[in-house]
Each structure stands twice: as structure tokens, then as C-alpha cells.
Write a protein that holds these residues in place. Structure first.
Motif, PDB file in Angstrom:
ATOM      1  N   GLU B  68       0.864  -1.187   0.000  1.00 50.19           N
ATOM      2  CA  GLU B  68       0.000   0.000   0.000  1.00 50.19           C
ATOM      3  C   GLU B  68       0.894   1.229   0.000  1.00 50.19           C
ATOM      4  OE1 GLU B  68      -0.058  -2.101   2.735  1.00 50.19           O
ATOM      5  OE2 GLU B  68      -1.575  -3.469   1.924  1.00 50.19           O
ATOM      6  N   THR B  69       1.334   1.629  -1.164  1.00 54.01           N
ATOM      7  CA  THR B  69       2.216   2.781  -1.218  1.00 54.01           C
ATOM      8  C   THR B  69       1.638   3.796  -2.191  1.00 54.01           C
ATOM      9  OG1 THR B  69       4.422   3.532  -1.773  1.00 54.01           O
ATOM     10  CG2 THR B  69       3.656   1.603  -2.957  1.00 54.01           C
ATOM     11  N   ARG B  70       1.960   5.064  -1.931  1.00 59.54           N
ATOM     12  CA  ARG B  70       1.514   6.109  -2.852  1.00 59.54           C
ATOM     13  C   ARG B  70       2.517   6.207  -3.993  1.00 59.54           C
ATOM     14  NH1 ARG B  70      -0.174  10.221   1.050  1.00 59.54           N
ATOM     15  NH2 ARG B  70      -2.260   9.605   1.754  1.00 59.54           N
ATOM     16  N   TYR B 137       3.735 -11.249  -0.543  1.00 59.32           N
ATOM     17  CA  TYR B 137       2.683 -10.268  -0.306  1.00 59.32           C
ATOM     18  C   TYR B 137       1.389 -10.939   0.128  1.00 59.32           C
ATOM     19  CZ  TYR B 137       5.507  -6.327  -1.714  1.00 59.32           C
ATOM     20  OH  TYR B 137       6.476  -5.365  -1.735  1.00 59.32           O
ATOM     21  N   ALA B 141      -0.414 -10.245   3.622  1.00 61.68           N
ATOM     22  CA  ALA B 141      -1.817  -9.822   3.677  1.00 61.68           C
ATOM     23  C   ALA B 141      -2.601 -10.706   4.646  1.00 61.68           C
ATOM     24  CB  ALA B 141      -2.431  -9.878   2.282  1.00 61.68           C
TER      25      ALA B 141
END
Lengths: 246, 354
Positions: B68-70, B137, B141
Motif C-alpha cells: 500500500e504505497t503512494r 505479499y 496480507a
């Protein structure tokens, strides 16, 4: 067990209806004679002293002087005792461990009858068991706020801040206040454990002083109090005066 | 700690999954480099074992590079750099190993074989990196989901525990058993009084049990509760308990936090009236004043009482007030020479009692 006359009992409880109810129930299930009812511990000690009952029905939670205090003040003169308590986990555990008789509130008449039968058989409450219960109860007390002293049939409640110093005298401890001196059958060490260590210091084998009353220390050997009294300070007492209590 | 290394079973499964991969690349190797199976396994087994460690270490890279990165660019760059560096090290190791085999077997075929298989190794390295990153990942999660589920459960548990504590504190065994004792006597001496106390006790308990359902009530509901409570306590304490209430009628329909007043009265009884030989008077003032409800409960100080700013149920009430009024409510406790008092300032709420 005395066969010539009826058993004399005193009921001690701070709640009117609890006393009245127990009184009714005792008269219903037995021939015990209730000679008095007391609503507090101070009154109880006085009444027990003058009426000399064979047995007391004793509530624990009472204002100022609780049930354990009453027994402690009576010492060896305590009659047989049946505790009556609403809810006190500690007490119930202690009673079970020491095989003392106790009734739980609200009191069940059947249970009361059994208790009285047991009383008539033995007619003696095991005093060492009582001492055990009291000492367990006392151990829980630190930083006590008051000291109870009995003098004949009067009970004195001495707030600790009124104390100037405590002095060990043979088997007794003399408790000095502005107005008078009280004697209590106790070891000085016991008071050292129970009193707040920030406010009271043992300056000598035979003395504990109230720090609020201390004026100055004279050449490491004497404590001069505000009222002019001069008390000896031992070497270890001197170091205790200046240690911090963390 | 890598999730696949947490148990022996996981590790064995991983190794079992790795064996076909080793066999597969050895098979390819016999074609590409024209080697025998024996040579293929000698050359490739250690190389693939090292790749297994690479595979596992990618999880740590993923863990420190959250999905979850911008900043997608930074995310991709990080993975790209890692991939290139890891792959280069791995292929390099394979080369050095083949040179070493040359020395050991005094032959030159090993290095030649490596040269033929190198492109395949590079491609496999990239593929394995992707596979491992995807798997990592996924595992992360799952872990995240488990942790948040755990947190949700924990919060639920805490809330239930707080409620239970409150209920326990509301219905003291001491209060209950002593009331029943008094009641037991009244059944013998005064049936009418006994009935009245039974009803008041029932009302008191009923209201206590609504604690979790109704956060806000009207002042008059809370006052009824207090009166039921006092009705029972007066039977028990008799003359020792006296009350002086000054309640502003215009405040009765206002909304307040439930159980914001009764604990004040209960504290007064527990820490003052019960502790005093001759009891005392509890006074309660409640009035409306510019924008808030002002409450003052006071009682005489008992000798050696524990009633201080820190003790008993007040911190509990304070926490509930803060939560219910978003820190707009004030509670002040003051212990004087002769009296102990608690003042409440509760903002007026313009809502109907729910």
C-alpha cells in the motif's frame, strides 16, 4: 458447658435490622439469652466487659472499630465467638482455614441452629485460631491511621498524627501524645511495620518518633522534639533517619 | 521471522516443492549444455540451494516495502534494484562454482556448461523473484488480516470486560447481601416495608442492567434510580443515613450520561456514612446554569476514610464522562477539613433521551 443457667449472648452489628433479625432468629431456634445488642465496636468492648457474656455474635465490617479490632482489644478475655459476615472473601477464607464458626448473611435459621449446637458441645472458641485470623488481618494493614488501646472497659482511638513518640517498656509499648500516655501490650517492632515509614522513624531500639514532632538532632546522639523532650538516637537509628524510602 | 520458517512442517513442504524445480532445471540443462544428468545435478544442486535462500530472503524485502504505497515509482525501483543485485550475485556464484569444479575435476567442461545455461539461470532468477514476491505479499496480507481480526476481538473483549466490571461495581455483593439481610428481617417484622424494599431493589437492579443499552437518560430517570437505591440503603442504615437534595425542576427533562450521579451517592455512603458511628447527611445539588448542568454532591469526611481524589469509583466515572462528552465535561473532587465534595459540569445535550 454450664448446665445451671442459660447461655448469655451479645449481638454486635452496626445495622439495626441485622441485629434485630438475628435476635429474633436466635430466640426462635434456641434458648440462648440475648443480654445486650451493640451497634459499634467501642460500645461492644465496654458491654462485654461489664456483662461477661458466654458468646458473642460478631459482625466484621463496622465503622472505626471492626470485628477483628474488638477481639484484639478483648485479648484473653474474649468469650466464645461466632462471626457473622455479609461478604468478605478474606474473612471467610481465614475462618475456614482456622475452623472458626461463622455465619453468612442473610443468616439461614438451620445453619444458625447447627452453629449453636456446636457451641453447646465445645463451648470454647479456639483462641489460637482467633489469634491467627487477627494476625492475618493485621498483616494486611500498613500505614495505619489510628491505634486502638483499651483501658479497662474504655476504648481509645488514637489518630497516628497525635502521637509524639512510642517507647518500648518491657512487654508494653507506651504511646505518648500531647495529653497523655497509653500502654498497649505489643512489640515496638509491630508498630514499626504498621506505621507509615515516611512519617515515623525508629531512632533507637526502644523509640519510634513522629517526624512531624522532631525539632533537631543534637550531635548525632539525641533527638530533640518540639515539646522539648530529649530522646536517644542509636547509630543505626541515625542512618535510618536520613535514608530515603523508595 | 519468515512465516515459512516458523515450523518444521512448512520448511519440509518448501523443500519438497523445491525438488521438482531442481529436477526441471537439470533436465533443461542436459538439453542446453549437452551434459549428462550426473553433471547437471553436480553443477546445479548447490546453485539451486542458494536460490532457495534467495527465495526466502525476498520476503524480508517485501515486508519492508509495503504494497500500500503512494509512490509506485519508488516501490518498483526498490524491487528492481533488489532483483538485479540478487540475480547478479546468484549467477556470479554459479560461475565461480563452475570454475571451482573445473579445478576439482581438472576439466574445462564445467565453465563451458555454465556459459550455456547462464541465460536460463537469469530468466529463472527473475521468475522466482516474481513468484516469491507474490507469495510474500499474499502471506503478509493474510498475516495482516489475522492481526486486525485479533485486534477487533481484543477490543470487543476489553469492552465486555469494562461493562462487566461496571456491573460488578454497581451491584456490590456487600450491598446486595446486606440489603437481603435487612429484607429478611423485615419479612418477619413488617411485611409492607419488606414489599416496598423488594420493589425498590428490583427497580434498582433493572436499571443497573440497562447500563450497556442506554448511554443517555433523562435527569429524572437517573434521580429515580438514586431514590430507589437510597430507599434500600435507608432500610439498612436507618437513622445513620440522611439526605438533603436540592434538585432544579427545570433540569429534570435534560439528558445526561446514565450512571453519572448514582456513583457519587454510592461513594458517599461507602466512604463516609458507613464509616461513621453516627452516620451523616449526603447533600446533592443539581441545577441548570448557562449551557451546562451543575451537580454538587457532598458528605462529611469520615475519620481515616479512603475518600480522596484518587480513590474509588471516581476515575471510572471520569473516564466515562470524557468518552461520552468528548472531554467537554468537568469533574472536580475536593476533600476539605470536614466535608468531601464532587462537582460535575455536564454540557447540555440537545437530544432526546435515546
Amino acid at each position: 458447658m454450664k448446665s445451671d443457667s442459660r447461655i448469655k449472648a451479645i449481638i454486635i452489628d452496626d445495622e439495626d435490622l441485622a441485629r434485630e433479625g438475628l435476635n429474633l432468629m436466635i430466640s426462635e431456634v434456641s434458648d440462648i439469652e440475648i443480654v445486650a445488642m451493640c451497634s459499634n465496636g467501642v460500645d461492644a468492648v465496654k458491654t462485654i466487659n461489664s456483662l461477661k457474656p458466654d458468646v458473642i455474635f460478631l459482625d466484621i465490617k463496622m465503622p472505626i472499630v471492626n470485628g477483628f479490632d474488638v477481639l484484639e482489644l478483648l485479648g484473653k478475655e474474649a468469650p466464645a465467638v461466632i462471626f457473622v459476615t455479609a461478604y468478605d472473601e478474606f474473612a471467610v477464607k481465614a475462618f475456614e482455614a482456622n475452623a472458626l464458626d461463622y455465619l453468612l448473611k442473610p443468616v439461614n435459621p438451620e445453619r444458625l441452629r447447627k452453629s449453636i449446637e456446636k457451641l453447646k458441645k465445645h463451648f470454647k472458641t479456639d483462641s489460637s485460631a482467633i489469634e491467627n485470623v487477627i494476625s492475618v488481618h493485621k498483616k494486611e494493614q500498613t500505614n495505619i491511621e489510628r491505634i486502638l488501646v483499651r483501658d479497662g472497659s474504655t476504648v481509645h482511638v488514637i489518630p497516628v498524627e497525635d502521637i509524639l513518640w512510642l517507647e518500648s517498656q518491657d512487654d508494653y509499648v507506651a504511646i505518648k501524645t500531647e495529653k497523655s500516655v497509653f500502654l498497649k501490650l505489643e512489640r515496638l517492632g509491630k508498630f514499626e511495620e504498621q506505621l507509615n515509614k515516611q512519617k515515623f522513624k525508629r531512632i533507637h531500639r526502644s523509640y519510634i518518633i513522629n517526624l512531624n514532632c522532631l525539632q533537631r538532632i543534637e550531635n548525632h546522639r539525641f533527638a530533640i522534639l518540639k515539646n522539648g523532650a530529649k530522646l536517644p538516637v542509636s547509630r543505626s537509628g541515625y542512618s535510618r533517619l536520613f535514608e530515603t524510602n523508595e | 521471522m519468515h512465516p515459512l520458517l516458523k515450523s518444521v512442517r512448512h520448511l519440509l513442504l518448501l523443500v519438497a516443492a523445491w525438488l521438482p524445480a531442481v529436477a526441471g532445471i537439470a533436465y533443461v540443462h542436459t538439453f542446453v549444455a549437452g551434459a549428462s544428468y550426473k553433471q547437471a545435478f553436480i553443477l546445479l544442486t548447490p546453485v539451486m540451494v542458494l536460490e532457495l535462500f534467495v527465495f526466502l530472503s525476498i520476503w524480508f524485502v517485501c515486508k519492508s516495502t509495503p504494497l500500500e504505497t503512494r509512490n509506485i515509482g519508488y516501490f518498483l525501483l526498490r524491487h528492481l534494484v533488489t532483483l538485479v543485485v540478487m540475480n547478479a550475485i546468484w549467477v556470479h556464484f554459479a560461475m565461480l562454482y563452475s570454475e571451482m569444479l573445473n579445478v576439482i575435476y581438472e576439466a574445462t567442461i564445467w565453465r563451458t556448461q555454465f556459459d550455456s545455461i547462464m541465460p536460463v539461470l537469469t530468466v529463472i532468477g527473475v521468475f522466482i523473484y516474481f513468484l516469491s514476491a507474490m507469495l510474500s505479499y499474499l502471506l503478509l496480507a493474510l498475516e495482516q488480516a489475522r492481526v486486525s481480526e485479533q485486534e477487533a476481538l481484543n477490543n470487543q473483549l476489553k469492552a465486555s470486560q469494562a461493562e462487566l466490571r461496571f456491573l460488578k461495581a454497581t451491584i456490590h455483593p456487600h450491598f446486595l447481601f446486606n440489603s437481603l439481610t435487612a429484607l429478611s428481617t423485615l419479612t418477619k417484622t413488617s411485611a409492607d416495608k419488606a414489599q416496598q424494599v423488594c420493589l425498590q431493589l428490583a427497580e434498582f437492579l433493572r436499571y443497573s442492567l440497562t447500563f450497556s443499552k442506554k448511554e443517555f437518560v433523562s435527569v429524572s430517570e437517573e434521580m429515580d434510580h438514586i431514590n430507589n437505591y437510597l430507599g434500600v440503603e435507608k432500610i439498612r442504615l436507618g437513622k445513620r443515613l440522611d439526605t438533603a437534595f436540592e434538585i432544579d425542576d427545570s433540569a429534570l427533562n435534560e439528558t445526561i450520561l446514565s450512571f453519572s450521579l448514582q456513583p457519587l451517592i454510592e461513594n458517599a455512603i461507602k466512604h463516609s456514612i458507613e464509616q461513621r458511628l453516627d452516620g451523616g447527611t449526603i447533600s446533592l445539588i443539581l441545577k441548570k446554569a448557562d449551557g451546562h448542568i451543575f451537580v454538587n454532591a457532598s458528605n462529611p469526611v469520615a475519620e481515616n476514610s479512603q475518600q480522596t481524589k484518587g480513590g474509588h469509583g471516581l476515575p471510572n466515572l471520569k473516564a466515562r464522562l470524557e468518552k461520552a462528552y468528548n472531554n467537554d465535561a468537568k469533574i472536580l473532587a475536593h476533600k476539605g477539613e470536614a466535608a468531601f465534595s464532587v462537582k460535575l459540569y455536564l454540557p447540555l445535550l440537545n437530544t432526546e433521551p435515546k
